[in-house]
Structures are given as C-alpha cells and as structure tokens.
Enzyme design. Sequence first.
Site, PDB file in Angstrom:
ATOM      1  N   TYR A  13      27.253  39.819  44.577  1.00  0.00           N
ATOM      2  CA  TYR A  13      26.068  40.292  45.313  1.00  0.00           C
ATOM      3  C   TYR A  13      25.360  41.407  44.542  1.00  0.00           C
ATOM      4  CZ  TYR A  13      28.334  38.097  49.436  1.00  0.00           C
ATOM      5  OH  TYR A  13      28.959  37.245  50.311  1.00  0.00           O
ATOM      6  N   LYS A  72      34.855  40.538  46.967  1.00  0.00           N
ATOM      7  CA  LYS A  72      35.337  39.213  46.534  1.00  0.00           C
ATOM      8  C   LYS A  72      35.312  39.088  45.018  1.00  0.00           C
ATOM      9  CE  LYS A  72      32.958  37.556  50.644  1.00  0.00           C
ATOM     10  NZ  LYS A  72      31.741  38.368  50.670  1.00  0.00           N
ATOM     11  N   HIS A 116      36.349  34.230  45.862  1.00  0.00           N
ATOM     12  CA  HIS A 116      35.044  33.879  46.447  1.00  0.00           C
ATOM     13  C   HIS A 116      34.868  32.373  46.654  1.00  0.00           C
ATOM     14  CE1 HIS A 116      30.776  35.715  46.839  1.00  0.00           C
ATOM     15  NE2 HIS A 116      30.919  34.688  47.656  1.00  0.00           N
TER      16      HIS A 116
END
Length: 280
Positions: A53, A78, A111
Amino acid sequence: MNSLIDTFKLSNGVEIPCIGFGTWQTPEGQVAIDTVKYAIKTGYRHIDTAAIYGNEKSVGQAVAESEVERKELFITTKLWNTERGYETTLRAFEQSMKNLKLEYLDLYLIHWPAIGEEGAKINSETWKAFEKLYKEGRIRSIGVSNFLEHHLRSLLDTAEIVPMVNQIEYHPGYRQQDTVTFCESHNILIEAWSPLGTGRLLKNPELAEIAAKYNKSVAQLCIKWCLQNGTLPLPKSITQQRILENTQLFDFTITDADMKTCNDLPYIGGSGLHPDEIDF
Ligand code: A2P
C-alpha cells in the site's frame, strides 16, 4: 459485538478488535496520517495496512501521534509477493517494522499465495519465517490473505502453526463460502477486505431497500452483515463523515430473513481479483 472495542478471539487467545480500519488505496503522506488519526479518535482500535500500500510510514506516524496507547491498538501489515521465501520474508518484516516504527506487530499476513508449480514450496518457506518471528515474540499473531481452501490445505501439510487469520475479499454477492467453511473448521478467523465491494455495492437497489428498513446506509448494512456472519470487516475510507458512519452500526440487528437475502445475492461487483489468476 456492541462496540469498536469488542473483539474476536483468535485461536491463540489474542483479542482482535471487531472492525479494522482499511487503508488499501489510501495515499501515503498527510491523507493517510490524518485519516488514520481521525479513525483512532473516532474509536477504531484496529488498523490494517500492507507493505504494497506504500503507506506504512504514515500509518506508523499516525499511531505514534495518536493519544491512544500502543497496547490498545491492533496493527496488521502484510508481506508483499516479491518478498516471499524464508530470508526475504525476514528482511521484509524488518523493513515494515522500520516503516511503522513499532516494537512489535499484532498481525502479519502473507498477502497473496504463491501459485504455479513452485507455489506450495514457496508458501511453506515463507510460512516458516512467519513461524520463527511469531515464536520470537515479534508478532502476536500470524496469518494469510487471499488463500483459498487448496492453498490452505497444502500450507497445513508443512505448517507447525495453523494460521490464525485468512483475510479474503468478502461482501454481499461474494461470500467465498468454501473457503469460509474450511477456515471455520480450522478455527481461522475470516477478515473481510472490501466489505463494500470496493464501493461497487453502494448503489445496489436490493441492498438499498434492505438498508432503508433499518434507517441505515448500504455501507452500514454491508459492514454489519460481515459481523453477523462472524467475519471481521475492514472498511476503507478517506472521508471523515464516512469513517464515522462506518462505525455507527451497533444499534441495529439485521433479521435472519434479511441476512438470508443478502447471503443469497448473486455477484454484484467487487475487485475482480482471483488468487489463482493474479499476475502480480
Ligand atoms: P472514500 O475512501 O473516498 O471515502 P471497500 O472498503 O469495500 O474497499 O470500499 C472502499 C470504497 O468505498 C472507497 O471508495 C470509499 O470512498 C467508499 N466508502 C467507504 N465508506 C463509505 C460510506 N460509508 N459511504 C459511501 N462510500 C464509502
């Protein structure tokens, strides 16, 4: 569940606050810092980020600047796909911790499962590193994300520790029931990413009609629906009014009949990502 501080209990006894604040697609920098701080102020105690992210530093800064003690917060990040494997996972973990500026992590997730011929072996090696970090006390709980039943079955062939969480896409019209049933039978908590179908469910007329009966928004209905199905929703928003709205759902209960209607809806929309078909 009656409030944001109510928890699900993981298989190792760790308590996890029942709604997580999602940060997928929240840009690094002031937006992420301000929204995470606002979420914590609003009462969220559980923040979900990921290395990919690109906002771990901002999440860490918001946590540090918030007025809530670290031990009251539950932070998840993650491992990204390019870092799978034993040594690479250990290095990636250190990098995430540096970004987050945390001394310990509450939950670390793989992930996405590695797929293809070598997939099972890679997942198994990655998981060994997770187990090591968990045993060392660096992480309070460990799990996976986007693992379907067959990925989990092969992971369990070599795992010493059963994952405590599987975070999957989960919303009305996309319940992934085979995976959910398998996880329930192994005491693996399902976390629901994109409980609003990345926003695509919000204009659905059937959901709107049900939500209106309770004087609630479709977003509130979808989040509550996750909770009533025993899954932990992770709604994302960068809009203050929506961040608050997504917590105002402890004052109504969806009837069994309406739960059934929502459970039985056909696919309405979502991310369109499938763990066995991703190319990233
Ligand atoms: P924004 O972040 O601009 O506020 P999901 O959690 O399923 O991935 O959905 C996230 C999307 O839904 C984002 O586009 C977010 O917009 C939007 N969203 C989140 N909460 C609400 C809400 N209560 N009402 C309307 N849209 C919302």
